[in-house]
Design an enzyme around this catalytic site. Structure first.
Site, PDB file in Angstrom:
ATOM      1  N   GLU A  40      -0.906  27.911  -4.739  1.00  0.00           N
ATOM      2  CA  GLU A  40       0.635  26.641  -4.945  1.00  0.00           C
ATOM      3  C   GLU A  40       1.816  28.152  -5.455  1.00  0.00           C
ATOM      4  OE1 GLU A  40       1.830  23.038  -7.592  1.00  0.00           O
ATOM      5  OE2 GLU A  40       0.764  24.673  -9.076  1.00  0.00           O
ATOM      6  N   LYS A 106       3.378  17.337  -2.828  1.00  0.00           N
ATOM      7  CA  LYS A 106       2.360  17.503  -3.643  1.00  0.00           C
ATOM      8  C   LYS A 106       2.457  15.573  -4.873  1.00  0.00           C
ATOM      9  CE  LYS A 106       1.265  19.464  -8.719  1.00  0.00           C
ATOM     10  NZ  LYS A 106       1.355  20.694  -9.645  1.00  0.00           N
ATOM     11  N   CYS A 142      -2.695  21.730  -6.454  1.00  0.00           N
ATOM     12  CA  CYS A 142      -2.797  22.220  -8.225  1.00  0.00           C
ATOM     13  C   CYS A 142      -3.386  20.319  -9.280  1.00  0.00           C
ATOM     14  CB  CYS A 142      -2.388  22.473  -9.280  1.00  0.00           C
ATOM     15  SG  CYS A 142      -2.259  23.769 -10.528  1.00  0.00           S
TER      16      CYS A 142
END
Length: 265
Positions: A40, A106, A142
């Site tokens: 990321e 995300k 993440c």
């Protein structure tokens, strides 16, 4: 399938970071990798003003990644930032290479541990899977790792593995949580979980500061077994994923088949 996890440290300059992507991709390709996964925020590290540097998926930074992927014959997955609503951006994973062109925004934003990603980032709303040489791979980023539903959605879409790119925040117990969560999500969905984070830049992350990485990338099998791990420093991890192992584990454990979604709706 041979994959590479590129545990590096990026800085605030997208141009310099693109050169790192090229260097590490060539190293991985020389070692036989078919897929090269970067963390990321590969485009620019957290703590950098994101809106001024965000670019669309047809912009110069993404095109640079495409050229690297085509030149090396690999599929490259790398974190970048794309324009979103108002002054916010999307935290995007670009997946590109021969026969592959996709992106994932995300879904779950890191509004936790004193940090508010949603102040500068707009949440995505759709899952993404890609196909590489007949193998389906899910994409995650993440904080997504705390939400089992996404990884089960990858499995339901036919994924044998999930590629998880992170820039994990440091702090008491955070490394232990990272390793536990990655193993748990592999077990939840009975998929290979290839989790690559930013290397530790040597600075801690306290409340309200940006998550800049702790390293400790790992590859976990569909039965939760840890196959490969790294330390905190920049390093390239090569892993061969046994795709047939996924079906074998699913026959033994049946956690996907035994779900009762009707009870929880």
């Amino acid at each position: 399938m041979r994959i590479a996890l590129s545990q590096l440290t990026t800085g605030p300059d997208p141009g310099k970071n693109l050169r790192l992507v090229e260097e590490w991709t060539r190293r991985a390709a020389d070692a036989g990798a078919r897929v090269v996964v970067f963390p990321e925020a590969s485009m620019a590290c957290f703590g950098t003003p994101l809106a001024p540097l965000a670019e669309p998926l047809d912009g110069p930074w993404a095109d640079g990644v495409r050229q690297i992927a085509q030149a090396t014959g690999t599929v490259v997955v790398a974190g970048m930032f794309t324009p979103a609503d108002g002054s916010r951006v999307a935290n995007t994973l670009l997946a590109t290479g021969p026969g592959v062109e996709a992106s994932y925004d995300k879904i779950h934003l890191y509004d936790a541990f004193g940090y508010r990603e949603s102040d500068t980032v707009a949440a995505g709303s759709a899952t993404t899977v890609i196909d590489v040489d007949g193998v389906r791979l899910g994409l995650a980023t993440c904080y997504d790792v705390r939400f089992p539903e996404l990884f089960r959605a990858h499995a339901d879409a036919g994924a044998a593995a999930t590629l998880l790119a992170a820039s994990w925040g440091a702090g008491p117990g955070k490394r232990e949580q990272w390793e536990l969560l990655v193993r748990a999500r592999a077990l939840d969905a009975t998929v290979w979980l290839a989790a690559v984070g930013q290397a530790d830049p040597g600075a801690g992350t306290g409340p309200g500061s940006a998550p800049t990485g702790i390293g400790h990338s790992l590859v976990v099998g569909p039965d939760g077994t840890v196959w490969h791990t790294l330390g905190a420093e920049p390093e390239l991890l090569m892993a061969d994923l046994g795709i047939d192992e996924v079906a074998a584990v699913r026959r033994r454990t049946s956690v996907l088949a035994n779900r009762r979604p009707d009870v929880w709706r």
